[in-house]
Design an enzyme around this catalytic site. Structure first.
Site, mmCIF file in Angstrom:
data_model
loop_
_atom_site.group_PDB
_atom_site.id
_atom_site.type_symbol
_atom_site.label_atom_id
_atom_site.label_comp_id
_atom_site.label_asym_id
_atom_site.label_seq_id
_atom_site.Cartn_x
_atom_site.Cartn_y
_atom_site.Cartn_z
ATOM 1 N N LYS A 274 46.049 56.472 -3.388
ATOM 2 C CA LYS A 274 46.089 56.691 -4.764
ATOM 3 C C LYS A 274 47.577 56.845 -5.058
ATOM 4 O O LYS A 274 48.004 57.669 -4.552
ATOM 5 C CB LYS A 274 45.291 57.971 -5.143
ATOM 6 C CG LYS A 274 45.334 58.383 -6.495
ATOM 7 C CD LYS A 274 44.245 59.543 -6.701
ATOM 8 C CE LYS A 274 44.458 60.022 -8.079
ATOM 9 N NZ LYS A 274 43.675 61.470 -8.415
ATOM 10 N N ASP A 279 49.542 62.855 -13.723
ATOM 11 C CA ASP A 279 48.176 62.690 -14.441
ATOM 12 C C ASP A 279 48.080 63.780 -15.359
ATOM 13 O O ASP A 279 47.584 64.968 -15.383
ATOM 14 C CB ASP A 279 46.957 62.991 -13.382
ATOM 15 C CG ASP A 279 45.884 62.995 -13.853
ATOM 16 O OD1 ASP A 279 45.351 62.356 -14.876
ATOM 17 O OD2 ASP A 279 44.817 63.717 -13.081
ATOM 18 N N LYS A 286 44.214 67.661 -19.222
ATOM 19 C CA LYS A 286 44.211 69.136 -18.356
ATOM 20 C C LYS A 286 44.726 70.095 -19.388
ATOM 21 O O LYS A 286 45.778 70.088 -20.089
ATOM 22 C CB LYS A 286 45.211 68.954 -17.314
ATOM 23 C CG LYS A 286 44.469 67.743 -16.312
ATOM 24 C CD LYS A 286 45.417 67.774 -15.212
ATOM 25 C CE LYS A 286 44.895 66.636 -14.261
ATOM 26 N NZ LYS A 286 43.647 66.968 -13.602
ATOM 27 N N ASP A 298 49.747 63.971 -7.541
ATOM 28 C CA ASP A 298 48.498 63.065 -7.716
ATOM 29 C C ASP A 298 48.925 61.850 -7.078
ATOM 30 O O ASP A 298 47.875 60.980 -6.981
ATOM 31 C CB ASP A 298 47.963 63.056 -9.276
ATOM 32 C CG ASP A 298 46.500 62.789 -9.386
ATOM 33 O OD1 ASP A 298 45.888 63.166 -8.319
ATOM 34 O OD2 ASP A 298 46.014 62.374 -10.046
ATOM 35 N N ASP A 358 39.911 61.918 -17.039
ATOM 36 C CA ASP A 358 40.432 62.599 -15.844
ATOM 37 C C ASP A 358 39.985 62.485 -14.507
ATOM 38 O O ASP A 358 40.516 63.006 -13.809
ATOM 39 C CB ASP A 358 40.358 64.427 -16.318
ATOM 40 C CG ASP A 358 41.412 65.173 -15.270
ATOM 41 O OD1 ASP A 358 42.593 64.492 -15.205
ATOM 42 O OD2 ASP A 358 41.269 66.044 -15.295
ATOM 43 N N GLU A 360 40.448 59.607 -13.276
ATOM 44 C CA GLU A 360 41.184 58.317 -13.380
ATOM 45 C C GLU A 360 41.525 57.581 -11.763
ATOM 46 O O GLU A 360 41.569 56.401 -11.827
ATOM 47 C CB GLU A 360 42.525 58.365 -14.141
ATOM 48 C CG GLU A 360 43.737 58.751 -13.450
ATOM 49 C CD GLU A 360 43.587 60.275 -12.987
ATOM 50 O OE1 GLU A 360 44.187 60.348 -11.629
ATOM 51 O OE2 GLU A 360 42.833 60.906 -13.370
ATOM 52 N N ARG A 362 39.889 57.332 -9.342
ATOM 53 C CA ARG A 362 38.605 56.368 -8.601
ATOM 54 C C ARG A 362 38.600 55.125 -9.359
ATOM 55 O O ARG A 362 38.206 54.042 -8.692
ATOM 56 C CB ARG A 362 37.314 57.050 -8.714
ATOM 57 C CG ARG A 362 36.809 57.373 -10.191
ATOM 58 C CD ARG A 362 35.785 58.443 -10.065
ATOM 59 N NE ARG A 362 35.963 59.828 -9.779
ATOM 60 C CZ ARG A 362 35.497 60.756 -9.557
ATOM 61 N NH1 ARG A 362 34.252 60.866 -9.726
ATOM 62 N NH2 ARG A 362 36.184 62.124 -9.342
#
Length: 512
Positions: A274, A279, A286, A298, A358, A360, A362
């Protein structure tokens, strides 16, 4: 930093180093059957008579006076003016019954940090094997020493010099144990690269920076590289990945590195990481307490696979072709950002209702996994800082492992244990998938809060070719350490590199 295996006994090797670290086992909490107290006064097992004689009869009383309990990683330093070695470090190993490779690494790391503080140049490690494989023990100690002394000062205005020990003697290990040192330098360099990527601020570690890092790995270690730009991803139908990227001014980069072994390959594996370089959460922003300022990490999954690629390129393992895939972008808010409720179409043709912007990672992995399966590999492993639910379930010392293959799962568990990275296998409970049902699309990108890490894994599995061995590692809790742990200093840990390198070099077989 040079590592040597020294077969000689500790008592005959004491004068070869300016600092020697000696491992001591803790006394069992309960002594012999029928007794309630510890088996040895003072909390630690008695010193070897030859060692006690070499260091002086006053050592054991001194340890008892200092209330040394030999807890795992506990250290006491004894200065010996006018003697060689001038510094002796006593390091706790915990109880012998629970001694394992991870215990050895923790002790070596603690001793190395203590030796650094004393200004050691030549460090001897006298830590017992206690049934451990000598080559694996040598590698574990060497990796622990190097990685525990790592410090990232790239972004400090006035970096401070830190003289490191130049030679480390692994005392009491047979000469053949040096075979275990062959992969140490490359593995540590891969971990350090991953740490640098994760620790870099998001205005430095951009998608372009990850692509540049991949280009450097390819050039320096003989890998091939293909980078798909936005237009290429559009042509490939990667609607989920591009939906996440559309809110950022920075263009996305879909990175594909390939290691091809000399003499041909009997197996092909794909490592997917990933790659969200920042993010914000998108319109599901967030908020306070969500650690938005830490969302530079992230991309820990992409850092791990790029670090592994760097190590694999240097090690040149035979017989296995390794592909590294990173779908890299930012998840930002703008007038063009994806909305909660949007429906996107993946390269596989599946449609996804985005009920939470959030979640995102996946979405990017959906297209990355479909691309990976198109390479017709023998196994696919993805790593992602995917869910807070996994952190709640497993804490920050072990990553979650989901797999559709018992053989692949077992191989990764063994590789993780050998590399000193803890994994815990989690269930892929099919009945939980009903939580991903959507009224307007094939599936939603998030399910209910209970079992959130499981439904995330089930979402990813939907984009893996049926029957293809696949494993998902959720490393959300392990990629960063606020205070440091084991051989990891505070900050980025580089988690995942050692497991992947071990797995690939052990044959990258789903059954071995």
């Amino acid at each position: 930093m040079e590592f040597r295996c020294i077969p000689a006994s500790l008592s005959s090797s004491l004068g070869a180093c300016d600092t020697v670290a000696i491992g001591l086992f803790a006394s069992p909490q309960n002594g012999p059957e029928g007794s309630s107290g510890p088996s040895h006064e003072g909390g630690f097992e008695p010193l070897d008579p030859a060692l006690a004689e070499a260091l002086g009869a006053e050592l054991e009383p001194w340890l008892r006076q200092r209330r040394f309990k030999a807890k795992p990683g506990e250290c006491l330093s004894l200065q010996r003016l006018g003697q060689q070695p001038g510094s002796v470090i006593l390091v706790g190993l915990g109880e012998a019954a629970s001694y394992a490779l991870s215990s050895l690494q923790e002790a070596a790391a603690a001793a190395a940090r203590c030796a650094l503080a004393s200004g050691s140049v030549q460090l001897g490690l006298a830590l017992p094997l206690a049934g451990l494989d000598p080559a694996e023990a040598a590698a574990a100690m060497a990796i622990a020493v190097r990685l525990s002394l790592y410090e990232d000062q790239r972004f400090k205005g006035e970096p401070q010099a830190r003289p490191l020990p130049q030679r480390i003697d692994l005392i009491g290990l047979p000469a053949e144990a040096s075979n275990g040192l062959a992969r140490v330098e490359a593995t540590c360099a891969g971990v350090e690269l991953a740490r640098q990527l994760v620790a870099a601020p998001p205005n430095v570690a951009t998608p372009q920076h990850l692509a540049d890092t991949a280009a450097s790995i390819a050039q320096n270690h003989g890998l091939s590289l293909k980078v798909l730009e936005r237009g290429d991803c559009e042509a490939a139908g990667m609607g989920a990945f591009l939906a996440v990227a559309q809110g950022s001014d920075l263009p996305p980069k879909f990175i594909h590195l390939t290691y091809t072994p000399q003499g041909g390959a009997q197996r092909r594996v794909v490592l997917v990481g990933k790659g969200l370089t920042f993010d914000s959460g998108g319109y599901n922003l967030k908020t306070g307490g969500s650690q938005i300022e830490m969302m530079k990490y992230d991309m820990g999954g992409s850092a791990a696979v790029l670090g592994a690629a760097r190590a694999i390129g240097q090690l040149q393992p035979a017989g296995v072709e390794v592909h590294v895939i990173v779908a890299s972008c930012e998840n930002m808010i703008s007038g063009g950002a994806v909305h909660p409720g949007d429906v996107v179409t993946t390269s596989k043709g599946k449609t996804i209702e985005i009920n939470n912007t959030d979640a995102e990672g996946r979405l990017t992995l959906a297209d990355a996994l479909d691309y990976a399966c198109g390479l017709e590999p023998d196994a696919v492993v993805d790593l992602a800082t995917l869910t807070g639910a996994c952190v709640i379930a497993l804490g920050d010392e072990m990553a979650g492992l989901w797999s559709n293959s018992d053989g692949l799962a077992e191989a990764l568990l063994k590789a993780g244990a050998a590399g000193g990275e803890a994994l815990w296998r989690m269930p892929l409970r099919a009945s939980y998938k009903k939580g991903l049902k959507s009224g307007v699309a094939d599936l939603k990108n998030t399910g209910p809060r209970p079992g959130g890490s499981i439904t995330a894994a089930l979402f990813l599995q939907d984009f893996v070719t049926q029957g293809l061995p696949w494993a998902h590692l959720d490393i959300a809790g392990t990629v960063w350490s606020d205070k440091g742990r084991g051989l990891d200093p505070a900050g980025a840990t580089g988690y995942g590199v050692r497991t992947l390198v071990e797995w690939v070099c052990r044959g990258a077989s789903s059954g071995n």
